[in-house]
Design an enzyme around this catalytic site. Structure first.
Site, short mmCIF file in Angstrom:
data_model
loop_
_atom_site.label_atom_id
_atom_site.label_comp_id
_atom_site.label_asym_id
_atom_site.label_seq_id
_atom_site.Cartn_x
_atom_site.Cartn_y
_atom_site.Cartn_z
CD GLN A 1 6.94 4.25 -2.72
OE1 GLN A 1 7.66 5.06 -2.72
NE2 GLN A 1 5.75 3.85 -2.78
CE1 TYR B 1 0.76 0.33 4.60
CE2 TYR B 1 -1.25 -0.45 4.77
CZ TYR B 1 -0.30 -0.09 5.31
OH TYR B 1 -0.01 -0.22 6.59
CD GLU B 2 0.90 6.48 0.97
OE1 GLU B 2 -0.45 6.21 1.30
OE2 GLU B 2 1.06 7.35 0.13
N GLY B 3 1.26 2.96 -2.65
CA GLY B 3 2.25 2.99 -3.74
C GLY B 3 3.22 1.63 -3.42
#
Lengths: 588, 588
Positions: free
Chosen positions: B443, B436-438
């Site tokens: 990244q 999650y969160e990319g």
């Protein structure tokens, strides 16, 4: 579920990476021809795909249930097990005298992988029974063989291994379960065992427990342990099932994975003592267990391969279906298999799975050679090569099983974290395999101490020489394999340096123990690279489309072998930073 | 449970590895002195240890429950949350205008790690609220700030981020939720969102949903997305809570881990449409989201560190208690912490945890510098360095979070596989953070494309130069650090080569994307090595006992940096084996 047994790839790997084709041409497999092997594996693959695989999710979701001493397996398990044993699958490698088919270990290994592909939790039950058969074939008295083996071979009864106790896991010297001689030549067993796989269940009418225990006045430590056959239900004179023995399942564990496989706490002898029969000689129980170890560890290694295979198939299917982002100027969203970072994950999964499979199968062929070669010297050499390969097969394969399952979850993105998708189950199931049947740390120590020392290092030298031979053949190929020859040569050089260090440090126990784990990883990566190269070389030399084998060998060499130099360094310099120097960082 | 917040090590790492001491000496932190920071972190550590940590197991076992649109959190969660917000912890970094304490990002980062150490599932709720506060502070209208911010800052209301839809995960261009303008200046939202963390719960009286949606006739793709504030309960003129908005939680996911954190499917506008208020400008919603991204990604990286810390503490405690085998001629069984292969696992856990922590804290200090430096040029440079470090902090830390949790399970042996021990929960919880969160793939691509290109590569050069400076100081030390200087220099050289390759390949998108993941790992390992070295250098220069810092730096350099050369190779040669050459191996 998209799983299909990868029969063609398995057979190809057995023939080439593992060297079965060569062994067969040398006459090692007698009259067992290619078609027979292929037919058996195809049928096993169909069984795994059609009958076992559908049980994998329900086994995880429902799990085995414990109530009042009884264990109920997940819906469908008992029926599938009876279908499976009725089809003769339990008898594949057993001796013909007890109803077995006496097929080679290599064939058994592939079937064993297939059951674990279908459902690791389901496949564990036959795996334990296989160990029981092997143990009784080698160490049981004639009477024990006559009474118990036909039922085990037919799969009507199952077997368990009772080693672990709360205070005695890796260190069996600490076990406390007691055995006392009875007047009738049998023994009375008292004690508690934990982590007993399929210690109790509803899939067969009887369960034969193989139990390690101490006799009164036995020597301390591992030289005072004896092995006993302790049936759940006693057998009457005529062979009928008799009374319940004095043993009970006291509960099952709530585990991270393999929920379908009951992990039991077994209590022996709460009353007068459970009736047991000595297997092998008194105080030689551990030696009896050790004879099963090669096959058991190989089978656990193949569980790692099997879960990696399932995880890879699921991730590939998802990557072809899921569309996100646009790759290479596409106007509509691309399937994520088009994205390079997803391709890297998938190729890593494919390559590590195939590499581990090649190592495991090679160990199986060496085990066959150790049993079947006509020449004593060659049998001993093959046994030692097999013994060298087994800890690598077990530990490398189960480590990559977890890594591949974790990558498979990642390929699924957020969906991978949701249990319904199935990707998470693979990771949960895979995670036990580096622990049981000797932790991977124990495997590494076994490799770095006992196995490297065999015949003054000869077996290690032979395996290294075989890798060198593969490299020579790689060097003669065209550009399709990229830098594979150079990369594998560097890896082999690093492995050679690390091996020389380990051999020279034979008296420096701390150095060997500190370097054992990176040494095993280094060996596994290099050996796996050689296995992939053998497959690629065979594929390039045949008329069939060998593109996948070439792609995997190249990817592995160019992307995964790069770490070998660093591993060699960790082997060689590990002790310096792990001794007293580490104390301050490891204090509580 | 043996967890204790490692406050001293966290503060030492912040001062040295992350450079807070230097930044403070430059005046960056104004009148916030060492004692203030230490006092805040000590109090937060006590809260995490005493109040939150006891909720970790019950949150996992009981999980959040869904029934008829309502979500009941695990026993103790709601009470602990109210205690936590009443103590002012939600207000740490918020602006003073809305009741915040305006403490530096570095302080917020450490507190954020501490909540996740206590319980990652619990800590997620404040994490989302923090993002909401940050978003409204920067992009909310004055009216929105006045009505909503004080309640959010006080923790009386919580916030969520509504991005993902079934067909739109990583690729937000595909999202379909609609927004229509209403006559009163508000909007009506209709659509379904999935994977909404704490989208519904019983811990606060209102929930503010930040929702990405498309206006009619908005441009296609990511340039046609707007951001709306959509409260669960509408606010009346006087500020009282009013009617329920037209939105409902339709269910929660059954996940691998973080069971205490409800992951909701949210349905907006089944009736007339959920009432929403525009945040920022129309069609600029993604830009608003991006402004929160650095802190959110840093906080997720710190979740990786936090779980690694918990797993390491548990494994260390077990290794001191569990006795198996005899080490170094001991007559009785030794605690397993004495065995070199166990020490290798524990040191790997300690070193990777400390390295990732150093990277995360360094990113936090750069974020502070970007906000607080007086010089515009320095602020921009710091912002770019922070932006470069953030994807490494997020991906490297969450990857090692899983690796360390898995090692922790292994140290526990069979007990680690049993859920009651708690080691397995760490692995299950940790496994979401790389997604999650990319995703960590995203990244890596962010690092290798946008971030490396910043100011024509200047920020990457600056970070590399800082590593070189650390190496120079290492070279001047005595033998306690072993080969650390040489190993870190080699790693930095490999990173330099890979960086040069990435910069030169700027027009070869396939090469950059294929190499992005090993490039990020290479960067993380090297940067982490420099962070450990900075801690060790500081410890050696002080009067305090720096043995642990020295041991970790040396172990990391001599055992974990060896893989960097291979990673550089994978970066540079990756594309060759991942393009069309891989097609055959990736076919279905």
């Amino acid at each position: 579920m998209t799983y299909r047994a990868p029969v063609a790839e398995m057979l190809f790997t057995l023939d080439h990476a593992a060297g079965l084709a060569r062994a067969r041409s040398e006459g090692l497999y007698g009259d067992i021809d290619t078609e027979t092997v292929a037919a058996v594996i195809e049928q096993a693959g169909a069984f795994a795909t059609d009958i076992i695989a559908p049980l994998n999710r329900v086994g995880d979701r429902e799990g085995a249930r414990f109530s009042d001493g009884a264990v109920t397996t997940a819906p469908g398990y008992a029926q599938a097990y009876r279908t499976w044993s009725a089809a003769g699958w339990n008898a594949v490698s057993a001796e013909e005298a007890h109803g077995g088919q006496a097929l080679p270990t290599a064939v058994w290994a592939l079937t064993s992988e297939l059951w674990a592909q279908g459902s690791m939790a389901f496949g564990l039950c036959p795996l334990l029974t296989h160990g029981g058969i092997e143990c009784l074939e080698r160490h049981g008295s004639d009477e024990i063989k006559r009474i118990y083996l036909p039922k085990l071979v037919a799969g009507e009864w199952t077997a368990t291994m009772n080693l672990t106790e709360p205070q005695a896991g890796t260190d069996l010297a600490l076990l406390r379960t007691r055995a006392e001689r009875a007047d009738d030549g049998s023994y009375r067993i008292k004690g508690q065992k934990i982590f007993i796989t399929y210690g109790e269940h509803d899939m067969a009418e009887n369960i034969l427990h193989l139990v390690l225990a101490r006799l009164p006045n036995a020597p301390e430590g591992v030289r005072g342990i004896s092995l006993f056959l302790v049936p759940k239900r006693l057998i009457e004179e005529g062979g009928e099932l008799g009374a319940r023995n004095d043993l009970v399942c006291a509960g099952i564990e709530h585990k991270l994975g393999i929920h379908g496989s009951p992990t039991c706490t077994m209590v022996f002898g709460e009353g007068e003592g459970a009736i047991g029969y000595l297997v092998g000689e008194e105080n030689r129980g551990l030696a009896c267990m050790f004879t099963m170890m090669n096959n058991a560890r190989l089978a656990v290694g193949l569980q790692g391969v099997a879960i990696a295979e399932r995880a890879t198939q699921a991730a590939l299917a998802y990557a072809h279906e899921r569309r996100q982002g646009r790759s290479g100027g596409s106007l509509s969203p691309s399937p994520i298999v088009a994205h390079p970072d997803v391709r890297r994950m998938l190729m890593t999964m494919r390559a590590l799975t195939a590499a581990a499979r090649g190592i495991c199968y090679r160990a199986a062929v060496e085990l066959d050679r150790a049993n079947r070669a006509t020449d004593d010297v060659e049998r001993k050499a093959a046994h030692e090569r097999a013994s060298l390969l087994i800890p690598i097969a077990k530990a490398f394969s189960t480590d990559i099983g977890c890594e591949v399952a974790s990558l498979g979850l990642q390929v699924h993105g957020g969906m991978g974290y949701v249990e319904e998708t199935g990707a998470a189950q693979h990771l949960r199931d895979a995670r036990i395999a580096p622990i049981y049947e000797g932790t991977n740390g124990v495997q590494a120590i076994d490799l770095a101490t006992r196995k490297l020392a065999q015949s003054d290092g000869a077996s290690a030298e032979e395996v290294l020489a075989s890798i060198e031979e593969t490299i020579s053949r790689l060097r003669a190929t065209g550009p399709a394999l990229g830098d594979s020859a150079a990369r594998l040569a560097e890896a082999k050089a690093a492995l050679g340096r690390a091996t020389a260090f380990m051999r020279e440090a034979a008296n420096d126990q701390a150095a060997i123990l500190a370097g054992a784990t990176p040494y095993l990883r280094l060996f596994g990566l290099t050996l796996g690279g050689a296995a992939l190269a053998e497959n690629a070389l065979a594929a390039m030399g045949s008329n069939q489309d060998g593109g996948a084998y070439v792609a995997l060998a190249r990817f592995h060499a160019e992307n995964l072998l790069g770490g070998t130099e660093g591993l060699a360094r960790a082997v060689i310099s590990g002790a310096a930073s792990l001794g007293e120097a580490a104390d301050a960082a490891l204090a509580l």
